[in-house]
Design a protein around this motif. Structure first.
Motif, PDB file in Angstrom:
ATOM      1  N   GLN A  89       0.750  -1.170   0.155  1.00  0.00           N
ATOM      2  CA  GLN A  89      -0.038   0.088  -0.091  1.00  0.00           C
ATOM      3  C   GLN A  89       0.641   1.277  -0.006  1.00  0.00           C
ATOM      4  OE1 GLN A  89      -2.955  -1.052  -0.963  1.00  0.00           O
ATOM      5  NE2 GLN A  89      -2.780  -2.916  -0.498  1.00  0.00           N
ATOM      6  N   GLU A 114      -3.240  -3.622  -4.529  1.00  0.00           N
ATOM      7  CA  GLU A 114      -3.352  -2.145  -4.332  1.00  0.00           C
ATOM      8  C   GLU A 114      -4.813  -1.390  -4.100  1.00  0.00           C
ATOM      9  OE1 GLU A 114      -1.136   1.855  -5.487  1.00  0.00           O
ATOM     10  OE2 GLU A 114      -2.152   1.218  -7.152  1.00  0.00           O
ATOM     11  N   ARG A 115      -5.192  -0.962  -3.112  1.00  0.00           N
ATOM     12  CA  ARG A 115      -6.508  -0.417  -2.662  1.00  0.00           C
ATOM     13  C   ARG A 115      -6.496   0.740  -3.590  1.00  0.00           C
ATOM     14  NH1 ARG A 115      -7.556  -1.070   3.646  1.00  0.00           N
ATOM     15  NH2 ARG A 115      -9.763  -0.657   3.044  1.00  0.00           N
ATOM     16  N   GLY A 116      -7.958   0.770  -4.126  1.00  0.00           N
ATOM     17  CA  GLY A 116      -8.053   2.076  -4.768  1.00  0.00           C
ATOM     18  C   GLY A 116      -8.041   1.956  -6.413  1.00  0.00           C
ATOM     19  N   ASP A 118      -6.978  -1.648  -7.491  1.00  0.00           N
ATOM     20  CA  ASP A 118      -7.262  -2.943  -7.709  1.00  0.00           C
ATOM     21  C   ASP A 118      -6.134  -3.391  -8.534  1.00  0.00           C
ATOM     22  OD1 ASP A 118      -9.584  -2.815  -6.271  1.00  0.00           O
ATOM     23  OD2 ASP A 118     -10.902  -3.008  -7.910  1.00  0.00           O
ATOM     24  N   ALA A 289      -5.109  -4.765   4.486  1.00  0.00           N
ATOM     25  CA  ALA A 289      -5.455  -3.572   3.630  1.00  0.00           C
ATOM     26  C   ALA A 289      -5.692  -4.169   2.127  1.00  0.00           C
ATOM     27  CB  ALA A 289      -4.242  -2.813   3.284  1.00  0.00           C
ATOM     28  N   THR A 290      -5.356  -5.562   1.943  1.00  0.00           N
ATOM     29  CA  THR A 290      -5.591  -6.201   0.486  1.00  0.00           C
ATOM     30  C   THR A 290      -7.051  -6.616   0.637  1.00  0.00           C
ATOM     31  OG1 THR A 290      -3.165  -7.115   0.468  1.00  0.00           O
ATOM     32  CG2 THR A 290      -4.831  -8.363  -0.846  1.00  0.00           C
ATOM     33  N   ARG A 292     -10.090  -5.582   1.251  1.00  0.00           N
ATOM     34  CA  ARG A 292     -11.184  -4.503   0.557  1.00  0.00           C
ATOM     35  C   ARG A 292     -10.772  -4.559  -1.004  1.00  0.00           C
ATOM     36  NH1 ARG A 292     -11.410   1.637   1.312  1.00  0.00           N
ATOM     37  NH2 ARG A 292     -11.853   0.879   3.631  1.00  0.00           N
ATOM     38  N   ALA A 293      -9.375  -4.438  -1.361  1.00  0.00           N
ATOM     39  CA  ALA A 293      -9.151  -4.454  -2.733  1.00  0.00           C
ATOM     40  C   ALA A 293      -9.608  -5.954  -3.446  1.00  0.00           C
ATOM     41  CB  ALA A 293      -7.646  -4.130  -3.022  1.00  0.00           C
ATOM     42  N   ASP A 296     -13.155  -5.822  -3.708  1.00  0.00           N
ATOM     43  CA  ASP A 296     -13.774  -4.875  -4.856  1.00  0.00           C
ATOM     44  C   ASP A 296     -13.459  -5.610  -6.178  1.00  0.00           C
ATOM     45  OD1 ASP A 296     -14.432  -3.130  -2.743  1.00  0.00           O
ATOM     46  OD2 ASP A 296     -12.738  -1.903  -3.144  1.00  0.00           O
ATOM     47  N   VAL A 312     -13.406  -8.582   5.055  1.00  0.00           N
ATOM     48  CA  VAL A 312     -13.678  -7.195   4.827  1.00  0.00           C
ATOM     49  C   VAL A 312     -14.835  -6.586   5.866  1.00  0.00           C
ATOM     50  CG1 VAL A 312     -14.688  -5.419   3.389  1.00  0.00           C
ATOM     51  CG2 VAL A 312     -13.179  -7.178   2.627  1.00  0.00           C
ATOM     52  N   ASP A 316     -12.906  -3.988   8.114  1.00  0.00           N
ATOM     53  CA  ASP A 316     -13.439  -2.282   7.519  1.00  0.00           C
ATOM     54  C   ASP A 316     -14.424  -2.125   7.957  1.00  0.00           C
ATOM     55  OD1 ASP A 316     -11.086  -2.448   5.974  1.00  0.00           O
ATOM     56  OD2 ASP A 316     -12.021  -2.476   3.947  1.00  0.00           O
TER      57      ASP A 316
END
Length: 336
Positions: A89, A114-116, A118, A289-290, A292-293, A296, A312, A316
């Motif tokens: 991240q 990567e979040r945001g 993917d 962190a991974t 949610r990515a 998504d 998640v 989250d």
């Protein structure tokens, strides 16, 4: 006394955390001269002067052929190859502050999505680091750094866009205790390495809640099914997920107390919230962190990943780990 052999290659390792430092030692044991870049000068100085990294690898002396610096230009000067060991991240932000990486083979040790964006890590390295995709490879497999630091026998997979490049990376990893297998399935190896961290949090939580081996075996097995569905949907090859990068890494990460993600899940299962659990682990657990990515990305392409969604919900959205685990294991009847 027989003189030490002259190093046959110079490699730059960017990132002096536990995994980057351990892998620098692997490369040195394989015959390379290694320039290890540390963000903090005090870490670089300790490695230069004492051949130790007490912050991340306190019990192990580094070879004389590992040199450390906090100067990126110095680390990259004359490098025949680059190894990336920066958390997923923070990778893009770090690379964007640097000049473009040199036109040499680049091997990623980083596992995550990567979040945001993917994006897979090799995609981040290409976009933010200026490296050509055809010279970027990835390493995965059962890579518990504490065991590798003790030079215990293990195997890993290095994947690259071409067999020739994969063999170059494998030649870097010729330490007596590490066997590198080659692959050209970069997508499959990256997805396996990223999502296993998410599954390990779920398995650790189940252990923390007091569940037994039947529960953890069920989560590992269904977790592998999730990883495979996503990887194949993105273009990975099915056989990758039954090998070292898939099943091998998943079992090690889910079952071992050396795994940061397993320990974080364990702390969640024992009643800590996410912040307290992360503090208890003390180092980056990429699965948080991974998750949610991955969720998504799976939703965008229509892949069902219930274990990932459950993680998640906890990390989250603050849902109860006990309630989520119970709901996960009481899903409606369906063919396996």
């Amino acid at each position: 006394m027989t003189p030490a052999p002259t190093p046959d290659r110079r490699l730059a390792v960017l990132g002096a955390g536990s995994w980057g430092t351990t892998f620098a030692r692997v490369l040195a044991d394989g015959g390379a001269e290694v320039a290890l870049w540390a963000r903090r000068e005090e870490i670089a100085r300790e490695i230069r002067e004492q051949h130790r990294n007490s912050a991340y690898l306190p019990d192990h002396r580094l070879p004389e052929t590992v040199h450390a610096t906090s100067d990126l230009e110095e680390a990259l000067d004359g490098a025949d190859g680059v190894v990336i060991a920066i958390p997923a991240q923070s990778l893009r932000g770090t690379l964007e502050t640097w000049p473009a990486l040199p036109a040499v083979p680049v091997l990623s040790l980083t596992k995550g999505i990567e979040r945001g964006t993917d994006a897979r890590i090799s995609e981040v390295i290409a976009a933010a680091g200026g490296a050509a995709p055809q010279r970027i490879g990835v390493l995965s497999g059962p890579n518990l750094s504490a065991e590798i630091a003790e030079r215990r026998p293990c195997a890993s997979v290095v994947a690259a866009p071409s067999q020739e490049l994969a063999e170059i990376f494998a030649a870097w990893c010729t330490a007596p205790y590490l066997r590198a297998y080659t692959s050209t399935d970069v997508i499959g190896v990256e997805i396996a390495g990223a999502v296993k961290n998410v599954i390990a949090i779920a398995v650790g939580a189940a252990v923390g809640l007091g569940h037994g081996h039947n529960t953890t075996a069920s989560l590992i097995t269904r977790g592998l099914a999730e990883i495979t569905r996503l990887g194949v949907a993105l273009g990975g090859r099915p056989e990758t997920f039954s090998g070292l990068a898939g099943l091998g890494d998943l079992v090690a990460t889910c079952a071992s107390p050396l795994s940061r993600n397993h320990r974080l899940g364990l702390a969640l299962g024992q009643g800590l919230d996410v912040e307290a659990a992360a503090a208890a682990v003390g180092q980056t657990a990429e699965g948080v962190a991974t998750a949610r990515a991955v969720a998504d990305l799976a939703a965008r392409i229509g892949v069902d990943m219930p274990i990932t969604r459950a993680v998640v919900a906890v990390v989250d959205h603050g849902e109860s780990i006990d309630e989520v685990t119970t709901a996960l294991l009481s899903r409606s009847v369906r063919p396996e």
